[in-house]
Write an enzyme that holds these catalytic residues in place. Structure first.
Site, PDB file in Angstrom:
ATOM      1  N   HIS A   1     -28.269 -13.427  25.699  1.00  0.00           N
ATOM      2  CA  HIS A   1     -29.467 -12.578  25.584  1.00  0.00           C
ATOM      3  C   HIS A   1     -28.992 -11.167  25.229  1.00  0.00           C
ATOM      4  O   HIS A   1     -27.867 -10.787  25.575  1.00  0.00           O
ATOM      5  CB  HIS A   1     -30.154 -12.591  26.953  1.00  0.00           C
ATOM      6  CG  HIS A   1     -31.472 -11.914  27.016  1.00  0.00           C
ATOM      7  ND1 HIS A   1     -31.599 -10.549  27.173  1.00  0.00           N
ATOM      8  CD2 HIS A   1     -32.736 -12.393  26.966  1.00  0.00           C
ATOM      9  CE1 HIS A   1     -32.888 -10.238  27.214  1.00  0.00           C
ATOM     10  NE2 HIS A   1     -33.597 -11.338  27.098  1.00  0.00           N
TER      11      HIS A   1
ATOM     12  N   ASP B   1     -24.655 -14.174  33.953  1.00  0.00           N
ATOM     13  CA  ASP B   1     -26.064 -13.826  33.825  1.00  0.00           C
ATOM     14  C   ASP B   1     -26.867 -15.042  34.297  1.00  0.00           C
ATOM     15  O   ASP B   1     -26.972 -16.047  33.591  1.00  0.00           O
ATOM     16  CB  ASP B   1     -26.354 -13.490  32.353  1.00  0.00           C
ATOM     17  CG  ASP B   1     -27.839 -13.330  32.062  1.00  0.00           C
ATOM     18  OD1 ASP B   1     -28.654 -13.560  32.971  1.00  0.00           O
ATOM     19  OD2 ASP B   1     -28.164 -12.987  30.909  1.00  0.00           O
TER      20      ASP B   1
ATOM     21  N   GLN C   1     -31.792 -17.092  34.111  1.00  0.00           N
ATOM     22  CA  GLN C   1     -32.545 -18.339  33.876  1.00  0.00           C
ATOM     23  C   GLN C   1     -32.097 -19.479  34.794  1.00  0.00           C
ATOM     24  O   GLN C   1     -32.703 -20.556  34.757  1.00  0.00           O
ATOM     25  CB  GLN C   1     -32.396 -18.782  32.410  1.00  0.00           C
ATOM     26  CG  GLN C   1     -32.985 -17.814  31.400  1.00  0.00           C
ATOM     27  CD  GLN C   1     -34.508 -17.676  31.492  1.00  0.00           C
ATOM     28  OE1 GLN C   1     -35.191 -18.443  32.177  1.00  0.00           O
ATOM     29  NE2 GLN C   1     -35.050 -16.679  30.810  1.00  0.00           N
TER      30      GLN C   1
ATOM     31  N   LYS D   1     -38.611 -13.565  37.573  1.00  0.00           N
ATOM     32  CA  LYS D   1     -38.510 -14.907  36.982  1.00  0.00           C
ATOM     33  C   LYS D   1     -38.507 -15.980  38.060  1.00  0.00           C
ATOM     34  O   LYS D   1     -38.289 -17.159  37.793  1.00  0.00           O
ATOM     35  CB  LYS D   1     -37.237 -15.013  36.133  1.00  0.00           C
ATOM     36  CG  LYS D   1     -37.278 -14.151  34.874  1.00  0.00           C
ATOM     37  CD  LYS D   1     -36.137 -14.486  33.958  1.00  0.00           C
ATOM     38  CE  LYS D   1     -35.874 -13.428  32.906  1.00  0.00           C
ATOM     39  NZ  LYS D   1     -36.917 -13.313  31.891  1.00  0.00           N
TER      40      LYS D   1
ATOM     41  N   CYS E   1     -35.151 -12.320  22.266  1.00  0.00           N
ATOM     42  CA  CYS E   1     -34.099 -11.343  22.599  1.00  0.00           C
ATOM     43  C   CYS E   1     -32.719 -11.973  22.456  1.00  0.00           C
ATOM     44  O   CYS E   1     -31.826 -11.737  23.297  1.00  0.00           O
ATOM     45  CB  CYS E   1     -34.285 -10.771  24.004  1.00  0.00           C
ATOM     46  SG  CYS E   1     -35.837  -9.931  24.223  1.00  0.00           S
TER      47      CYS E   1
HETATM   48  N1  C6P Z   1     -35.439 -13.259  29.108  1.00  0.00           N
HETATM   49  C1  C6P Z   1     -37.209 -14.436  27.962  1.00  0.00           C
HETATM   50  O1  C6P Z   1     -38.396 -14.586  27.598  1.00  0.00           O
HETATM   51  P1  C6P Z   1     -34.830  -8.866  32.525  1.00  0.00           P
HETATM   52  O2  C6P Z   1     -35.786  -8.557  31.419  1.00  0.00           O
HETATM   53  O3  C6P Z   1     -33.812  -7.793  32.698  1.00  0.00           O
HETATM   54  O4  C6P Z   1     -35.491  -9.290  33.781  1.00  0.00           O
HETATM   55  O5  C6P Z   1     -34.035 -10.170  32.044  1.00  0.00           O
HETATM   56  C2  C6P Z   1     -33.248 -10.114  30.912  1.00  0.00           C
HETATM   57  C3  C6P Z   1     -32.641 -11.441  30.620  1.00  0.00           C
HETATM   58  C4  C6P Z   1     -31.270 -11.587  30.751  1.00  0.00           C
HETATM   59  N2  C6P Z   1     -30.681 -12.770  30.550  1.00  0.00           N
HETATM   60  C5  C6P Z   1     -31.374 -13.853  30.206  1.00  0.00           C
HETATM   61  C6  C6P Z   1     -30.665 -15.157  30.011  1.00  0.00           C
HETATM   62  C7  C6P Z   1     -32.762 -13.769  30.044  1.00  0.00           C
HETATM   63  O6  C6P Z   1     -33.457 -14.849  29.701  1.00  0.00           O
HETATM   64  C8  C6P Z   1     -33.414 -12.525  30.237  1.00  0.00           C
HETATM   65  C9  C6P Z   1     -34.889 -12.372  30.024  1.00  0.00           C
HETATM   66  C10 C6P Z   1     -36.871 -13.308  28.882  1.00  0.00           C
HETATM   67  O7  C6P Z   1     -36.322 -15.204  27.608  1.00  0.00           O
HETATM   68  C11 C6P Z   1     -37.445 -12.017  28.395  1.00  0.00           C
HETATM   69  S1  C6P Z   1     -36.711 -11.469  26.902  1.00  0.00           S
END
Ligand code: C6P
Length: 424
Positions: free
Chosen positions: A122, A199, A202, A225, A365
């Protein structure tokens, strides 16, 4: 006993009608999940009965708020099975957790040091390292994925050198759903003396995570999430590494002493929590963690595998559609990404939205990964434990409508294109 119909009653939003009479079907859980009423109530209760700043006041409200906030830190430790050598830092989201690491770890890196990422990251796990590269002239490498949408572990191993300071990798891809073998990479990182960052944005909402057993040094994820509020991120890490790292942000709370000349830092974790934190939402996140654990991560995972399998069997009947996922459903539970070369994913998402169904379309993203896949965008349905087979049926019906509209079933050329794998 897992009862999805009973669980759904906990989520007020799932009653919502869209466009007049269409029942909301929420399949955008990888972007953010819905919140059960007890989590929403916890925020209201905090503001109505014990709103105060934490760690500062000696009055009753401050004591109550501080205890509730710090109690969530203990809950997170249990959720990810931390041992006493690890600590939890509250941030705003996964993105901030990784930025904190890239900045603070990066302070001790020099020109030519290497950061190893993968092609399925991401932007949150790419851009903070590019920022570090601009500051410190480190080199960034990407371990490739195979044409089965999995990490190429052999190639990853070859990319590790004596200069590899950090390996930072997603546990579960937000596009492919692929779950990476962190333990395997942890062994390589340890042998080489590299810091391993995971990370878990997910993965943490969907499967049991044992931080000590995974063998990584840091783990980042987001409250929103996993049934919690937005504005709360988690950074789990080894205490001794946190202690060696420079602070990320300066201000109140992160200091022990400030003079006209200089400052000294507070202990970990407060050294990394400058300023008044997001007290209400951290406390509500604790309620979300209790809620998820009461349902049970094993039941959640099992339900999501079943639903994914069910959806895939139906989706595969659209033979003009390319599904970007490993063959084994156990390797990508809950995330189904698809596209075809003629209809733009936004058009598909817009048509199914007319039926009350929320999916995501775009680059998710993950623009470098899109490039690797040879597309500019895909559609993605992402599931959580409150989704049902009935919802999948409605979703498949809505997709059928969209494909009929574009007469995709009749297009022979499309079916041939779908046979191609990753563009080289
Ligand atoms: N992905 C998606 O629709 P934040 O925004 O900081 O809470 O998470 C960022 C992030 C980091 N790593 C992974 C693997 C992610 O999937 C995400 C967030 C969302 O896929 C929003 S772009």
């Amino acid at each position: 006993m897992f009862d999805v119909n009973k669980i759904r009653k906990d989520f007020p939003i799932l009653e919502r009608k869209i466009w007049g009479d269409k029942q909301l079907i929420y399949l955008d859980n990888a972007a953010t999940t819905q919140k059960p009423k007890i989590v929403i109530d916890a925020i209201v209760q905090y503001y109505e009965t014990y709103n105060a700043n934490i760690h500062r006041g000696v009055h009753k409200l401050a004591e109550e708020a501080t205890a509730a906030y710090e109690n969530v830190r203990e809950k997170v430790k249990k959720y990810v099975s931390c041992d006493s050598n690890s600590e939890i830092v509250f941030t705003r989201n996964t993105t901030e957790s990784i930025n904190l690491l890239a900045y603070s770890l990066g302070e001790s890196f020099s020109e030519g040091d290497e950061i190893l990422l993968t092609e399925m990251e991401h932007h949150s796990n790419i851009v903070p390292w590019y920022l570090l590269r601009n500051r410190k002239k480190v080199n960034i490498k990407f371990a490739p994925i195979t044409d089965q949408y999995e990490l190429d572990y052999e190639k990853l191993e070859k990319l590790i050198t004596k200069k590899t300071k950090v390996i930072s990798i997603t546990h579960k891809s937000n596009v492919l759903g692929t779950v990476n073998d962190i333990k395997k990479i942890a062994k390589l990182a340890k042998t080489n003396g590299s810091i391993l960052i995971v990370d878990a944005a997910q993965s943490a909402p969907h499967m049991k995570i044992d931080f000590s057993d995974l063998g990584c040094d840091f783990l980042a994820f987001s409250s929103h999430k996993m049934c919690g509020p937005t504005g709360v991120g988690l950074l789990v890490g080894k205490k001794e590494l946190f202690e060696k790292m420079s602070p990320f942000l300066g201000g109140g709370e992160m200091i022990r002493k400030v003079t006209f000349e200089d400052f000294t830092t507070n202990d970990v974790p407060w050294k990394f929590e400058a300023g008044t934190p997001n007290i209400a939402d951290v406390i509500a996140f604790g309620v979300a963690l209790d809620y998820i654990q009461k349902i049970g991560l094993d039941s959640i995972y099992k339900h999501e595998i079943e639903l994914t399998q069910y959806a895939l069997t139906k989706l595969r009947k659209f033979d003009f559609l390319k599904i970007y996922a490993p063959a084994d459903v156990n390797k990508h539970a809950g995330i189904i990404t698809f596209a075809n070369p003629v209809v733009h994913p936004h058009d598909i998402a817009t048509i199914v939205d007319q039926e009350g169904i929320a999916i995501r379309a775009g680059h998710h993203c993950a623009q470098p990964l899109m490039k690797k896949l040879g597309v500019s965008a895909t559609s993605r349905a992402s599931l959580y434990f409150y989704n049902t087979k009935d919802e999948i049926d409605v979703f498949i019906g809505a997709l059928q409508k969209a494909f009929d509209y574009f007469e995709l079933g009749a297009c022979k050329e499309l079916k041939e294109k779908v046979g191609e794998r990753i563009s080289k």
